[in-house]
Every structure is written in structure tokens, then in C-alpha cells.
Motif scaffolding. Structure first.
Motif, PDB file in Angstrom:
ATOM      1  N   LEU A 139      -8.114  -6.243  -2.358  1.00 28.12           N
ATOM      2  CA  LEU A 139      -8.790  -5.799  -1.133  1.00 28.12           C
ATOM      3  C   LEU A 139     -10.088  -6.549  -0.843  1.00 28.12           C
ATOM      4  N   CYS A 158      -7.019   0.095  -7.008  1.00 28.96           N
ATOM      5  CA  CYS A 158      -5.769   0.084  -6.233  1.00 28.96           C
ATOM      6  C   CYS A 158      -4.546   0.046  -7.160  1.00 28.96           C
ATOM      7  N   PRO A 159      -3.681   1.063  -7.086  1.00 31.61           N
ATOM      8  CA  PRO A 159      -2.569   1.147  -8.027  1.00 31.61           C
ATOM      9  C   PRO A 159      -1.486   0.085  -7.798  1.00 31.61           C
ATOM     10  N   VAL A 160      -1.518  -0.575  -6.632  1.00 31.40           N
ATOM     11  CA  VAL A 160      -0.505  -1.598  -6.369  1.00 31.40           C
ATOM     12  C   VAL A 160      -1.140  -2.983  -6.274  1.00 31.40           C
ATOM     13  N   CYS A 214      -8.921   3.765  -2.788  1.00 34.80           N
ATOM     14  CA  CYS A 214      -9.929   2.767  -2.403  1.00 34.80           C
ATOM     15  C   CYS A 214     -11.024   3.402  -1.553  1.00 34.80           C
ATOM     16  N   CYS A 249       0.815  -1.221   0.000  1.00 33.81           N
ATOM     17  CA  CYS A 249       0.000   0.000   0.000  1.00 33.81           C
ATOM     18  C   CYS A 249       0.851   1.275   0.000  1.00 33.81           C
ATOM     19  N   ILE A 250       0.536   2.185  -0.928  1.00 36.84           N
ATOM     20  CA  ILE A 250       1.258   3.460  -0.981  1.00 36.84           C
ATOM     21  C   ILE A 250       0.383   4.593  -0.439  1.00 36.84           C
ATOM     22  N   ARG A 251      -0.703   4.245   0.244  1.00 37.83           N
ATOM     23  CA  ARG A 251      -1.544   5.215   0.951  1.00 37.83           C
ATOM     24  C   ARG A 251      -2.048   6.334   0.023  1.00 37.83           C
ATOM     25  N   CYS A 252      -2.599   5.918  -1.126  1.00 38.75           N
ATOM     26  CA  CYS A 252      -3.080   6.924  -2.073  1.00 38.75           C
ATOM     27  C   CYS A 252      -4.522   7.331  -1.762  1.00 38.75           C
ATOM     28  N   GLY A 253      -5.249   6.468  -1.067  1.00 41.94           N
ATOM     29  CA  GLY A 253      -6.633   6.807  -0.706  1.00 41.94           C
ATOM     30  C   GLY A 253      -7.662   6.501  -1.784  1.00 41.94           C
ATOM     31  N   ILE A 305      -3.610  -4.552  -4.622  1.00 39.17           N
ATOM     32  CA  ILE A 305      -3.939  -5.322  -3.419  1.00 39.17           C
ATOM     33  C   ILE A 305      -5.336  -5.898  -3.624  1.00 39.17           C
ATOM     34  N   ILE A 333      -8.852  -0.355   2.728  1.00 37.83           N
ATOM     35  CA  ILE A 333      -7.545  -0.818   3.233  1.00 37.83           C
ATOM     36  C   ILE A 333      -7.528  -0.796   4.764  1.00 37.83           C
TER      37      ILE A 333
HETATM   38  S1  SF4 Z   1      -5.980   2.059  -3.224  1.00 42.27           S
HETATM   39 FE1  SF4 Z   1      -4.396   0.554  -2.702  1.00 42.27          FE
HETATM   40  S2  SF4 Z   1      -2.530   1.787  -2.447  1.00 42.27           S
HETATM   41 FE2  SF4 Z   1      -4.245   3.213  -2.394  1.00 42.27          FE
HETATM   42  S3  SF4 Z   1      -4.712   3.424  -0.184  1.00 42.27           S
HETATM   43 FE3  SF4 Z   1      -6.074   1.830  -0.978  1.00 42.27          FE
HETATM   44  S4  SF4 Z   1      -4.923  -0.066  -0.629  1.00 42.27           S
HETATM   45 FE4  SF4 Z   1      -3.455   1.584  -0.410  1.00 42.27          FE
END
Ligand code: SF4
Lengths: 489, 224
Positions: free
Chosen positions: A392, A386-388, A311, A305-309, A390, A334
Motif C-alpha cells: 500500500l 495487510c493480510p494479502v 489498514c 483486497c479482502i476488505r478487512c479494514g 498489498i 486502500i
Molecule cells: S489491510 Fe489489505 S486486505 Fe485489508 S482492507 Fe486494507 S488493503 Fe484490503
């Protein structure tokens, strides 16, 4: 087990203000749409997500090596690297550094990690004057609230709320709710804080193992103002923020701001390699439960997670229930994975060592977050954005079982699930129940169906019961087909 | 094993013991040089377009002298009391500000002029290299930012940008590893923290003007 409020209870007040809940929903959807426009401008978007996931998974697969490489390189650049096992140790280290330097006044730029470990209250208790400098964070700090979103901390507030807070705390005109006016007032107020600060604390977006440097992204420029004035800079970060090579930054920087706010990149993307001339740089690396997550193949990817928000912005439940209903530093999809995991993982680790039936330790029950995996419609939109990459919604589904297995389900769900389990397992029982329901529903008084025992019925109506069950209809259909000549083929 | 930087703390040792004890399946590190990324027909035009969307202004000029002439006409410049320039021939440095001992003394600067090494077409980011100077604070303290970038030095994407910043072997061990500070800046400082309404000029620069020099002279728009 002490009973703590569950997600639906905490969301109640937010949902009660229908107009505001609607407005919140739309504000976030607007951000989601901006994201979509940016995403469509990058033809290799899906490839970037693939790579972003792979690079992170690689980094975690060789986690200790890269951490060591980072430490060695950062130290060679003149930074001092600290290791903290948990929140308490992290806060102790930071306070120690500030005390050694005789610092009393600091500015902070946005850092979800320092929220997670509750650094602000700790430092304030020990006599340090802490000013959050991200505008959204400053607003919630002045209101003595917590951020309700990891990228947009004050997204739950209207301009009138901010106007009132600023009028009370920093003396803006009463009733002036113009965002430009309020932002300008905050700029003046915070400039003074910046110029008077003796140290600054920042978070970290990416640690680069290859070079020993790190990258901080902001739109406002607060991290740069903060760190370029006083001589002491403390960067606080989780140990998972690691990428192997500087070239990997290109992947994440192309994804991060587009996913977060629908911008092609943040205004400032600062690369710190060692302290500035005559300055002092400390990097505090915090575990706080992260290392345990690597062990579990089902949940390991949360470390990407890069904490982009993104999601959160897309989540129908988050948008309609507000960030505070999660009662956690990281809300949304997340957060609904991370928080129960954080509470449960130590117990799961012990189970894997000692077998099932391990008793929970003090504070380990995790029931405060037990309802979060259910704050989800399993629509899968979070996983899509989600850009990475996950997974979820798969994790949320899996967590429902994890939570259930450990007896942490809310009472109503526990009983309901048990009954539903029995019912769905027995075709006979299911048939009987269906017949009864079809007979009873049309004639039962409303109060018998829509009452306290049926939370689902609050604000929702059942559809009218069909005269026949599906099974009956199917049988009748087959009978009819048998008695009439088939369609010519 | 590499010796820890600080006297080995218990937490460090415990963490590494735990991580070393975990057996994770191997995941390969992808080779990014094998990838193909978007290429714009006209990267300069794309850069200008992107800069507009992030709230900046671009001005194409033939050379530094033309940039200087344009800057001197601008209201931002004529209203400025204090200015600092790190680019030969574009803007000027107010007397006494050239070598202040403490960056706090630059708090009143109205306009700062920096040379950018290159720009990035996909997002209007410009790379500012401060590894040889400690003027990093100036680019957020100044009320208005002026950048001077050679029009020929526009990378298509961030991948090209990092390739630009790499050592001969493609890694970044040497250049970044020698220390210092550098940043990508894309447009003026901004926030949307109040009801998602965009306000330009949060903490840093209230405006950003980027001069694109079509024929930069030899020592013109290079590193600060
Ligand atoms: S979309 Fe993915 S990377 Fe971004 S906050 Fe949610 S879990 Fe983290």
C-alpha cells in the motif's frame, strides 16, 4: 477544473473536536491491538499472508478462466448469474429482478459493493423499501449518513449519538445510551423487518470457482436471517472476489476476522451453493473499473483486497481524520489507492493506447480524490498489517507522481513542489536558501512564517534554527580532526 | 468456450474480450498440501478455550443421555416455550413444529438443538451441514443455540476442516458442487457496532452451548 474539497479541508471539522478525534484514534487502536494478539497466536501468519497473496495473484492471472468456471458451476447449481459493466447496469439488473418478482420490501446485509454503486438510493427512488440490517449500517442509514469504515460503519459515532438517533427513529427511551439496551432495541426492530421482507440482498466475501458457491461472513447473523426467510436472494459482488478452490478458503478465513476485528473467525461463515429448496438465487458480478486494474503491474495487487479494514485501523491519518474525510466508499490507505485509480485509470488506459497528452473526459478528472495519496505519512504500517500483502505505501507514493503528472495536484502543493524541486536540484541555491533561513527565522515576526501560505505551520512550530548548516559543521569537524592527533587504533 | 448461462449480454462479452486481451505474467497456484500448520497438544482443550473467548459455553459429557440431563437442568431450557431438536436424544421438538411448511412459523422458537459434524480447535467453529434440510433459518431464528459435537472430532485448523469436507480427490466439486448450504458457527451472535462495546445477541442466537460427547453412540450426534 472545478475546485473540490481536499482531504485536509474535509478533515477539518473532525479534527476541530479534539476530544472526539482522540477518542476515535483510541477506539481504532484498540481494534488494532486485538488484531495483534490474534496474529501472535498463529505461528504461520507470515506464510499465510504469502499464500493469500499468491493465490489471489494466480486467480487474477487466469481471471477469465476462473470467472467462466464459476459461472458454469453456479449455473449448474441453479443460480442465475448476471454481468454488469458498471454501477448503473448493476442497479438496473437488481431492480429488474425485484420487479419481476413483484418485490417491494427487502433487507440487505452488509455489502461494500452496493455502497460503491449507490444501490440504496437507486432502489428507494424506484419505490423499494430497503432496510440495512447490519447494526452499524442501520445506524448510519437511519441518520442518513454513509459508513465511515468498511467493517465498523458507525465507528465515528458515540453511544449518545446512537441513543438520540434510535430515540427519534425507533422510539427508544430518551437518554438511554446503554449499548446492550440499544442493541436489543435494534434486534426487535429488525426482526420485524426480516420477517416482513420479500427478498434479501447480500454481499459476498469469496466466490469459489471450483464449486460455483460463495461465502458470506457476519458476526450478527443478519445475512443468514435475511436469506433464510424470503425465497429470493440476490448476491452482489465485484468480479475480483474469486478464489480457485474451496480449500483456499481456509487461508482467507484464518486471516480475515483476525485482521478485521481481532476475532479468530466471524461468528457465521455461510457457504451458499445454489438456491435453497423452492427459492431463487441471483448472483450479480460487477466490473465497475476492476478489469482495467489488472493491466497495471504496479497497482494490480489492489485486486487482492479482502476488505478487512486492518489498514484503516492502523493508519495514523485515518485514525485522526475520520472515515468521512475521504469522501469515498472505501476510506483509509486502500481507499487512497483505489479511489484515485478508479478516477484515473480510464485515462491512463487511453494514454497507453494513444500516447501522452490525452484530454480528460467529463467527470474523469479525479481531482476529488487527487489529495488522497497525500493523506499518508508513508509510515508503512498499512503494508505491514495487510493480510494479502498489498504494497500500500509504495502504491501511495507512486500515485503521488501519477496524480502530479496529470496536473491534479492541489494548487498549494503544485507550487510548493515546483519550488522545492528547483531548490533541491541545485546545491548552490540550497546553500543560499539555508543561509538566508538561518538568518531570517530567529528575527522574522511569527505572522510572516505561520500564516495561510504555510498550512504546515498550523498547529506546529518549527524547531529553532541551528547556528550553522550541516555542511559547515562537517567541514569544521574535519579541520579539527586534521589538526589533532588521531585516536590510537 | 462454455456457453454463457444467460443470453449473452453485451457486458459479459465485452468483459471477457478485455480480460482475454490482457497478457499477465503467470503466477503459480500454490500446493497447500505441502504446508505444515500449527498442531495443538490438546485440540479439544484448545477448542474449549477458543469457545470461551468467543462467548460460547462448552460442556463435556460422556454421552447423549448426559447431555440431555444437563440441558434439562439449564435455565435456557426451563424458560423455553418452543424448542426444536434435530439430534436424537438431546432436547425435544415442540408439537407441531416438526414439519412446518414455512420457516416464518419458526420465528418463536426459543431453543434449537443441532448436531455438528466436527469442531475446529483454532477458532471454536463448528460445521453445520444443511444440505439435506431447510432448517438453516432456525439456527439464526432461535433465541438460543445448542450444538452436539463428538469430542473426538476436533480439527486443529481450518485447513483440516476443509480437508474434512473434501471429496476423495481432495477437491470439493462433488460434495459442495451438489448444492445446499453449510456454515461454520463460532459462538453466539454478537456485535460491537456501538462504541466497540461487545454485545452478545445481535440478530441470531443469544447464547451458544456446545455439548462435547466423549462416547457418542452410533446414531447420536451426527448430521442433522
Ligand atoms: S489491510 Fe489489505 S486486505 Fe485489508 S482492507 Fe486494507 S488493503 Fe484490503
Amino acid at each position: 477544473m472545478t475546485k473540490t474539497a481536499e482531504h485536509p479541508d474535509r478533515a477539518r471539522a473532525f479534527v476541530a473536536d479534539d476530544a472526539r478525534a482522540h477518542w476515535h484514534d483510541e477506539s481504532l487502536w484498540f481494534v488494532r491491538q486485538k488484531r495483534d494478539r490474534q496474529v501472535h497466536s498463529v505461528p504461520e501468519w507470515e506464510r499465510l499472508r504469502e499464500l493469500a497473496s499468491q493465490v489471489k495473484r494466480h486467480a487474477i492471472s487466469r481471471w477469465p478462466d476462473y470467472l467462466e468456471e464459476f459461472e458454469k458451476n453456479a449455473t449448474a447449481l441453479g443460480a442465475k448469474v448476471h454481468w454488469a459493466a458498471d454501477a448503473e447496469e448493476h442497479n438496473r439488473i437488481v431492480l429488474g429482478i425485484l420487479r419481476d418478482a413483484g418485490v417491494k420490501k427487502i433487507t440487505k446485509s452488509k455489502s461494500m459493493l452496493t455502497e460503491e454503486v449507490h444501490l440504496n438510493p437507486y432502489l428507494i427512488k424506484h419505490g423499494i423499501d430497503v432496510t440495512d440490517t447490519d447494526l452499524g449500517e442501520r445506524i448510519v442509514q437511519l441518520r442518513e449518513e454513509t459508513p465511515s469504515h468498511i467493517v465498523l460503519p458507525a465507528i465515528h459515532l458515540k453511544r449518545e449519538d446512537v441513543s438520540e438517533t434510535f430515540h427519534d427513529k425507533i422510539g427508544t427511551e430518551s437518554g438511554n445510551a446503554d449499548p446492550a439496551y440499544l442493541t436489543e432495541a435494534a434486534r426487535q426492530h429488525l426482526r420485524e423487518k426480516f420477517l416482513g421482507a420479500e427478498a434479501s440482498i447480500t454481499g459476498v466475501n469469496f466466490l469459489v470457482a471450483e464449486t460455483g458457491g460463495f461465502v458470506v461472513c457476519t458476526n450478527e447473523g443478519n445475512a443468514d436471517l435475511g436469506t433464510s426467510l424470503p425465497r429470493l436472494h440476490i448476491a452482489c459482488t465485484g468480479i475480483e472476489k474469486l478464489v480457485p478452490r474451496a480449500a483456499d478458503l481456509a487461508i482467507y478465513l484464518r486471516l480475515l476476522a483476525r485482521s478485521a476485528t481481532g476475532q479468530p473467525i466471524t461468528t457465521y461463515t455461510s457457504h451458499f451453493h445454489g438456491p435453497r429448496p423452492g427459492g431463487e438465487l441471483h448472483i450479480v458480478l460487477v466490473d465497475n473499473g476492476r478489469s482495467d486494474l489488472a493491466n497495471d503491474p504496479q497497482f494490480r495487487d489492489v485486486l487482492n483486497c479482502i476488505r478487512c479494514g486492518a489498514c484503516m485501523n492502523t493508519c495514523p491519518v485515518y485514525r485522526r481524520s475520520g472515515g468521512h474525510s475521504y469522501a469515498a466508499t472505501v476510506p483509509g490507505p486502500i481507499g487512497s489507492v483505489l479511489n484515485p485509480l478508479h478516477a484515473l485509470t480510464p485515462r491512463i488506459v487511453r494514454e497507453s493506447e494513444q500516447g501522452e497528452g490525452v484530454e480528460p473526459r467529463e467527470g474523469e478528472a479525479g481531482d476529488a480524490h487527487g489529495s488522497l495519496p497525500f493523506a499518508c505519512s508513508l509510515c508503512g504500517s498499512c503494508t505491514d498489517v495487510c493480510p494479502v500483502k498489498i504494497p500500500l505505501h509504495h502504491q501511495l507514493l507512486a500515485l503521488r507522481k501519477t496524480v502530479g503528472d496529470r496536473g491534479l495536484l492541489p494548487w498549494g502543493k503544485r507550487i510548493g513542489m515546483k519550488a522545492a524541486g528547483k531548490l533541491l536540484n541545485s546545491p548552490k541555491l540550497f546553500g543560499v536558501a539555508g543561509r538566508l533561513a538561518r538568518k531570517a527565522l530567529p528575527v522574522l515576526p511569527r505572522a510572516a512564517i505561520y500564516n495561510r501560505l504555510n498550512p504546515w505551520g498550523v498547529g506546529r512550530d518549527l524547531p529553532p534554527a541551528p547556528p550553522k548548516s550541516f555542511k559547515q559543521m562537517w567541514r569544521d569537524e574535519l579541520k579539527q580532526e586534521a589538526s589533532s592527533p588521531g585516536d590510537p587504533k | 468456450m462454455i456457453a454463457p448461462a444467460s443470453p449473452a449480454s453485451d457486458s459479459r462479452a465485452a468483459l471477457f474480450k478485455k480480460l482475454r486481451g490482457q497478457l499477465l505474467e503467470a503466477v503459480e497456484l500454490p500446493d497447500l498440501s505441502a504446508e505444515s500448520w500449527i498442531r495443538y497438544d490438546d485440540p479439544l482443550a484448545q477448542f474449549e478455550e477458543a469457545l470461551k473467548t468467543v462467548g460460547g459455553v462448552s460442556v463435556r459429557v460422556p454421552d447423549a443421555a448426559a447431555a440431555q440431563a444437563h440441558l434439562k437442568q439449564s435455565p435456557v431450557w426451563s424458560e423455553a416455550k418452543q424448542t426444536v431438536s434435530l439430534v436424537e436424544g438431546v432436547g425435544e421438538t415442540t408439537e407441531g413444529l416438526g414439519a412446518v411448511p414455512d420457516v416464518h412459523e419458526l420465528a418463536g422458537v426459543d431453543v434449537a438443538v443441532f448436531g455438528g459434524l466436527f469442531g475446529v480447535a483454532e477458532n471454536a467453529a463448528v460445521w453445520l451441514d444443511f444440505s439435506h434440510s431447510d432448517h438453516r433459518g432456525l439456527c439464526v431464528l432461535a433465541q438460543h443455540l445448542v450444538l452436539v459435537v463428538p469430542a473426538s472430532e476436533i480439527e486443529h485448523t481450518m485447513h483440516g476442516a476443509y480437508a474434512r469436507l473434501a471429496d476423495a480427490d481432495g477437491s470439493h466439486r462433488q460434495k459442495f458442487g451438489r448444492g445446499g448450504f453449510g456454515m461454520f458457527v463460532s459462538g453466539p451472535s454478537k456485535t460491537a457496532d456501538i462504541e466497540q462495546s461487545l454485545v452478545i445477541g445481535a440478530h441470531g442466537a443469544r447464547s451458544l452451548t456446545c455439548y462435547l460427547l466423549e462416547e457418542p453412540d452410533e446414531q447420536g450426534a451426527s448430521a442433522p
